[in-house]
Design a protein around this motif. Sequence first.
Motif, mmCIF file in Angstrom:
data_model
loop_
_atom_site.group_PDB
_atom_site.id
_atom_site.type_symbol
_atom_site.label_atom_id
_atom_site.label_comp_id
_atom_site.label_asym_id
_atom_site.label_seq_id
_atom_site.Cartn_x
_atom_site.Cartn_y
_atom_site.Cartn_z
ATOM 1 N N UNK A 78 0.826 -1.209 0.000
ATOM 2 C CA UNK A 78 0.000 0.000 0.000
ATOM 3 C C UNK A 78 0.861 1.260 0.000
ATOM 4 N N UNK A 79 1.896 1.288 0.856
ATOM 5 C CA UNK A 79 2.784 2.451 0.904
ATOM 6 C C UNK A 79 3.484 2.649 -0.436
ATOM 7 N N UNK A 80 3.899 1.551 -1.063
ATOM 8 C CA UNK A 80 4.537 1.611 -2.369
ATOM 9 C C UNK A 80 3.559 2.129 -3.421
ATOM 10 N N UNK A 81 2.341 1.605 -3.429
ATOM 11 C CA UNK A 81 1.335 2.027 -4.410
ATOM 12 C C UNK A 81 0.995 3.509 -4.254
ATOM 13 N N UNK A 82 0.872 3.973 -3.010
ATOM 14 C CA UNK A 82 0.565 5.388 -2.776
ATOM 15 C C UNK A 82 1.670 6.292 -3.310
ATOM 16 N N UNK A 83 2.927 5.925 -3.055
ATOM 17 C CA UNK A 83 4.050 6.736 -3.549
ATOM 18 C C UNK A 83 4.134 6.694 -5.070
ATOM 19 N N UNK A 84 3.918 5.522 -5.655
ATOM 20 C CA UNK A 84 3.979 5.400 -7.113
ATOM 21 C C UNK A 84 2.879 6.223 -7.788
ATOM 22 N N UNK A 85 1.649 6.098 -7.272
ATOM 23 C CA UNK A 85 0.536 6.776 -7.935
ATOM 24 C C UNK A 85 0.583 8.294 -7.741
ATOM 25 N N UNK A 86 1.090 8.745 -6.628
ATOM 26 C CA UNK A 86 1.099 10.176 -6.338
ATOM 27 C C UNK A 86 2.369 10.869 -6.811
ATOM 28 N N UNK A 87 3.512 10.164 -6.720
ATOM 29 C CA UNK A 87 4.792 10.830 -6.983
ATOM 30 C C UNK A 87 5.678 10.111 -8.000
ATOM 31 N N UNK A 88 5.225 8.960 -8.538
ATOM 32 C CA UNK A 88 6.038 8.212 -9.488
ATOM 33 C C UNK A 88 7.305 7.655 -8.868
#
Length: 158
Positions: free
Chosen positions: A26-36
């Motif tokens: 989840x933490x990885x997905x949030x960073x990827x979707x918001x900040x690439x």
Amino acid sequence: MTRWLDPEEQRSWRALILGMTLLLDRLDADLRSTHGLSLTEYEILVRLSEEPDHRMRMAQLADSVAHSRSRLTHTVARLEKAGVVVRCESPDDRRGVLASLTEQGYALLEVAAHTHVEGVRQHLVDLATREDFATLGRVMNAVTDDLIGAHPAMELRH
């Protein structure tokens, strides 16, 4: 002789594995979707930001994020291509390579940190009492100390 886990230990173990997997995903997905930015890339930027002059030897950086040197090299190459990290020879011995956080990288880290910390708080910290969270920290520090002790070549900071 195998010391099997009792039913309560087994439930706790499985909860840890599933919870950590879901949390990190989840933490990885949030960073990827918001900040690439992946969670691994974020951790590299964090480690660099905490060092004097925002730079670190690649070998030390690999140890600090518990990655192989080859894996770190590939990840830093992606960060370098994105303009958030640069690599250069160490001025001290010319054999070592330093990774340095760029101004663009620091700016990215500043905005990504908000997303990351909010996720950690929402999906972990706020779900536990202060005492339970402190206990979790002590247990994981013991695990880290034990595993580092078993592998003296590793020099992780915690």
